[in-house]
Design a protein around this motif. Structure first.
Motif, mmCIF file in Angstrom:
data_model
loop_
_atom_site.group_PDB
_atom_site.id
_atom_site.type_symbol
_atom_site.label_atom_id
_atom_site.label_comp_id
_atom_site.label_asym_id
_atom_site.label_seq_id
_atom_site.Cartn_x
_atom_site.Cartn_y
_atom_site.Cartn_z
ATOM 1 N N LEU A 138 2.958 -1.808 -6.750
ATOM 2 C CA LEU A 138 4.163 -1.424 -7.483
ATOM 3 C C LEU A 138 4.344 -2.307 -8.715
ATOM 4 O O LEU A 138 4.738 -1.817 -9.789
ATOM 5 N N ALA A 139 4.056 -3.597 -8.583
ATOM 6 C CA ALA A 139 4.168 -4.499 -9.732
ATOM 7 C C ALA A 139 3.177 -4.108 -10.828
ATOM 8 O O ALA A 139 3.510 -4.135 -12.022
ATOM 9 N N VAL A 140 1.958 -3.736 -10.441
ATOM 10 C CA VAL A 140 0.958 -3.306 -11.428
ATOM 11 C C VAL A 140 1.418 -2.035 -12.137
ATOM 12 O O VAL A 140 1.277 -1.890 -13.361
ATOM 13 N N ILE A 141 1.984 -1.100 -11.377
ATOM 14 C CA ILE A 141 2.465 0.153 -11.980
ATOM 15 C C ILE A 141 3.575 -0.125 -12.987
ATOM 16 O O ILE A 141 3.575 0.417 -14.106
ATOM 17 N N VAL A 142 4.526 -0.989 -12.617
ATOM 18 C CA VAL A 142 5.661 -1.271 -13.501
ATOM 19 C C VAL A 142 5.211 -2.004 -14.754
ATOM 20 O O VAL A 142 5.606 -1.661 -15.879
ATOM 21 N N VAL A 143 4.366 -3.020 -14.613
ATOM 22 C CA VAL A 143 3.951 -3.794 -15.779
ATOM 23 C C VAL A 143 3.052 -2.955 -16.684
ATOM 24 O O VAL A 143 3.037 -3.142 -17.913
ATOM 25 N N THR A 144 2.322 -2.012 -16.117
ATOM 26 C CA THR A 144 1.531 -1.105 -16.949
ATOM 27 C C THR A 144 2.439 -0.195 -17.770
ATOM 28 O O THR A 144 2.129 0.149 -18.921
ATOM 29 N N ALA A 145 3.563 0.178 -17.192
ATOM 30 C CA ALA A 145 4.481 1.079 -17.889
ATOM 31 C C ALA A 145 5.270 0.379 -18.990
ATOM 32 O O ALA A 145 5.543 0.981 -20.032
ATOM 33 N N ILE A 146 5.626 -0.890 -18.800
ATOM 34 C CA ILE A 146 6.509 -1.557 -19.764
ATOM 35 C C ILE A 146 5.768 -2.503 -20.701
ATOM 36 O O ILE A 146 6.357 -2.972 -21.678
ATOM 37 N N GLY A 147 4.507 -2.822 -20.427
ATOM 38 C CA GLY A 147 3.747 -3.660 -21.351
ATOM 39 C C GLY A 147 3.220 -4.920 -20.706
ATOM 40 O O GLY A 147 3.735 -5.388 -19.691
ATOM 41 N N PHE A 148 2.177 -5.494 -21.342
ATOM 42 C CA PHE A 148 1.479 -6.646 -20.792
ATOM 43 C C PHE A 148 1.993 -7.942 -21.427
ATOM 44 O O PHE A 148 1.670 -8.248 -22.571
ATOM 45 N N ASP A 149 2.811 -8.664 -20.730
ATOM 46 C CA ASP A 149 3.133 -10.054 -21.043
ATOM 47 C C ASP A 149 3.802 -10.665 -19.821
ATOM 48 O O ASP A 149 4.104 -9.972 -18.850
ATOM 49 N N THR A 150 4.027 -11.967 -19.859
ATOM 50 C CA THR A 150 4.512 -12.665 -18.672
ATOM 51 C C THR A 150 5.924 -12.233 -18.290
ATOM 52 O O THR A 150 6.244 -12.097 -17.106
ATOM 53 N N THR A 151 6.793 -11.995 -19.272
ATOM 54 C CA THR A 151 8.156 -11.552 -18.965
ATOM 55 C C THR A 151 8.147 -10.201 -18.274
ATOM 56 O O THR A 151 8.865 -9.984 -17.282
ATOM 57 N N ASN A 152 7.353 -9.279 -18.779
ATOM 58 C CA ASN A 152 7.253 -7.973 -18.130
ATOM 59 C C ASN A 152 6.633 -8.085 -16.744
ATOM 60 O O ASN A 152 7.001 -7.333 -15.832
ATOM 61 N N LEU A 221 2.858 -16.302 -6.819
ATOM 62 C CA LEU A 221 1.550 -15.745 -6.478
ATOM 63 C C LEU A 221 1.304 -14.406 -7.165
ATOM 64 O O LEU A 221 0.225 -14.170 -7.728
ATOM 65 N N VAL A 222 2.298 -13.520 -7.116
ATOM 66 C CA VAL A 222 2.122 -12.190 -7.711
ATOM 67 C C VAL A 222 1.946 -12.295 -9.224
ATOM 68 O O VAL A 222 1.058 -11.650 -9.804
ATOM 69 N N ILE A 223 2.762 -13.120 -9.879
ATOM 70 C CA ILE A 223 2.659 -13.269 -11.329
ATOM 71 C C ILE A 223 1.336 -13.921 -11.709
ATOM 72 O O ILE A 223 0.706 -13.535 -12.712
ATOM 73 N N ALA A 224 0.886 -14.904 -10.927
ATOM 74 C CA ALA A 224 -0.415 -15.506 -11.189
ATOM 75 C C ALA A 224 -1.533 -14.474 -11.012
ATOM 76 O O ALA A 224 -2.507 -14.465 -11.775
ATOM 77 N N SER A 225 -1.389 -13.604 -10.018
ATOM 78 C CA SER A 225 -2.389 -12.552 -9.807
ATOM 79 C C SER A 225 -2.409 -11.566 -10.962
ATOM 80 O O SER A 225 -3.485 -11.127 -11.414
ATOM 81 N N LEU A 226 -1.234 -11.201 -11.460
ATOM 82 C CA LEU A 226 -1.161 -10.304 -12.615
ATOM 83 C C LEU A 226 -1.776 -10.951 -13.849
ATOM 84 O O LEU A 226 -2.493 -10.295 -14.622
ATOM 85 N N ALA A 227 -1.498 -12.241 -14.040
ATOM 86 C CA ALA A 227 -2.104 -12.954 -15.171
ATOM 87 C C ALA A 227 -3.614 -13.052 -15.008
ATOM 88 O O ALA A 227 -4.363 -12.952 -15.992
ATOM 89 N N PHE A 228 -4.081 -13.231 -13.796
ATOM 90 C CA PHE A 228 -5.522 -13.290 -13.528
ATOM 91 C C PHE A 228 -6.205 -11.978 -13.921
ATOM 92 O O PHE A 228 -7.333 -11.976 -14.426
ATOM 93 N N LEU A 229 -5.505 -10.867 -13.704
ATOM 94 C CA LEU A 229 -6.063 -9.552 -14.029
ATOM 95 C C LEU A 229 -5.858 -9.173 -15.494
ATOM 96 O O LEU A 229 -6.319 -8.113 -15.923
ATOM 97 N N GLY A 230 -5.157 -10.018 -16.262
ATOM 98 C CA GLY A 230 -4.968 -9.743 -17.676
ATOM 99 C C GLY A 230 -3.667 -9.060 -18.021
ATOM 100 O O GLY A 230 -3.512 -8.575 -19.151
ATOM 101 N N TYR A 231 -2.714 -9.006 -17.077
ATOM 102 C CA TYR A 231 -1.434 -8.352 -17.332
ATOM 103 C C TYR A 231 -0.372 -9.313 -17.867
ATOM 104 O O TYR A 231 0.766 -8.891 -18.094
ATOM 105 N N GLY A 232 -0.732 -10.569 -18.066
ATOM 106 C CA GLY A 232 0.225 -11.538 -18.593
ATOM 107 C C GLY A 232 -0.028 -11.834 -20.056
ATOM 108 O O GLY A 232 -0.630 -11.033 -20.781
ATOM 109 N N ASP A 233 0.445 -13.006 -20.496
ATOM 110 C CA ASP A 233 0.229 -13.403 -21.882
ATOM 111 C C ASP A 233 -1.249 -13.700 -22.122
ATOM 112 O O ASP A 233 -1.928 -14.265 -21.255
#
Length: 282
Positions: A138-152, A221-233
């Protein structure tokens, strides 16, 4: 009852309260780790004099030592400095996620549990739908919809945890609503708003604090995982997950992965230990 017996009973009660407030060594160590992490996020310049962005090419890929505690990366940047400066982003984004999940989930659970009827049915079904989707997906779906950065990524993490807080708050509100003091408040003519804010909310929210502390660690953990996959800053940001992602390309120099991973794991384990202690403490 004599004055002496009353005094003795008071001393026993005071001693028992002090005993109950005793903090286990593992909890004290966890608080120390979290205090250090918060200090890193608030004043990173007090803990290192290196630049987190500009490195020295001649010092690239040096191992951990007295000069560079965590070693250096492929651009000669001090890894300890990058971990320290990346703490602010990791902690702030986790706090954003916890606030979103606590406020939105708590409000949904409060309304569903207190109002009941069709409101409870609709909100409960919404929560069931959210719980049916894995949190990280769900986090991947939401961040894909609103954009790739740490706040999103933080917003996406908070949205993915709303259902958990809503379920816990709803169950606590239903249990509190059936308490004798709440029924007495209704019989005495108290308004629904007064009873909700004065009696139900303070008692039902007691179980939310340990959950919020636990969610703080999970959010890291989730935010670090998203950043690891390139969804963060993007680089040259130094989020903990991004540092691990960069380090995985240099397996001959394992400290590039071990250092940020160890800090992440130590922080999450400390938060989890504090949350478990809060659940067992009145």
């Amino acid at each position: 009852m004599t004055l002496a017996s009353v005094s003795s009973a008071s001393r026993v009660a005071a001693i028992s309260r002090l005993t109950g407030l005793r903090v286990p060594p593992t909890v004290a160590l966890s608080f120390a780790v979290i205090a250090l992490v918060i200090a890193w996020s608030l004043a990173p310049g007090l803990f290192t004099s290196h630049n987190p962005v500009v490195g020295v090419p001649a010092d690239k890929l040096l191992g951990p030592g007295t000069t560079h505690w965590f070693g250096t990366d492929h651009l000669g940047r001090d890894l300890y400095t990058r971990v320290v400066y990346g703490t602010a982003s990791s902690v702030t984004s986790a706090l954003i996620a916890v606030v979103i999940a606590t406020v939105a989930g708590g409000l949904i659970g409060l309304l569903a549990g207190f109002l009941g009827g069709w409101v409870d049915i609709v909100l409960a079904r919404l929560v069931d739908v959210l719980l049916a989707i894995p949190n990280f997906l769900l986090a991947v779906i939401v961040v894909t919809a609103i954009g790739f950065d740490t706040t999103n990524a933080a917003i996406a993490t908070g949205v993915s945890a709303v259902a958990v807080f809503a379920r816990v708050m709803r169950s606590e509100v239903i249990k509190t609503r059936q308490a004798i003091f709440v029924e007495a408040a209704f019989l005495m003519g108290g308004s629904r708003r007064h009873i909700l804010l004065r009696h139900v909310l303070p008692n039902a929210s007691r179980s939310v604090l340990p959950l919020a502390v636990l969610q703080f660690g999970l959010s890291i953990l989730v935010i670090a995982s998203l950043a690891f996959l390139g969804y963060g800053d993007p680089p040259p940001a130094s989020d903990w997950g991004l540092l691990i992602s960069i380090g995985k390309d240099y397996l001959k120099w394992p400290w590039l992965v071990y250092a940020p991973a160890f800090v992440t794991i130590a922080t999450v384990l400390s938060v989890n230990r504090i949350s478990r202690w809060l659940r067992t403490t009145d």
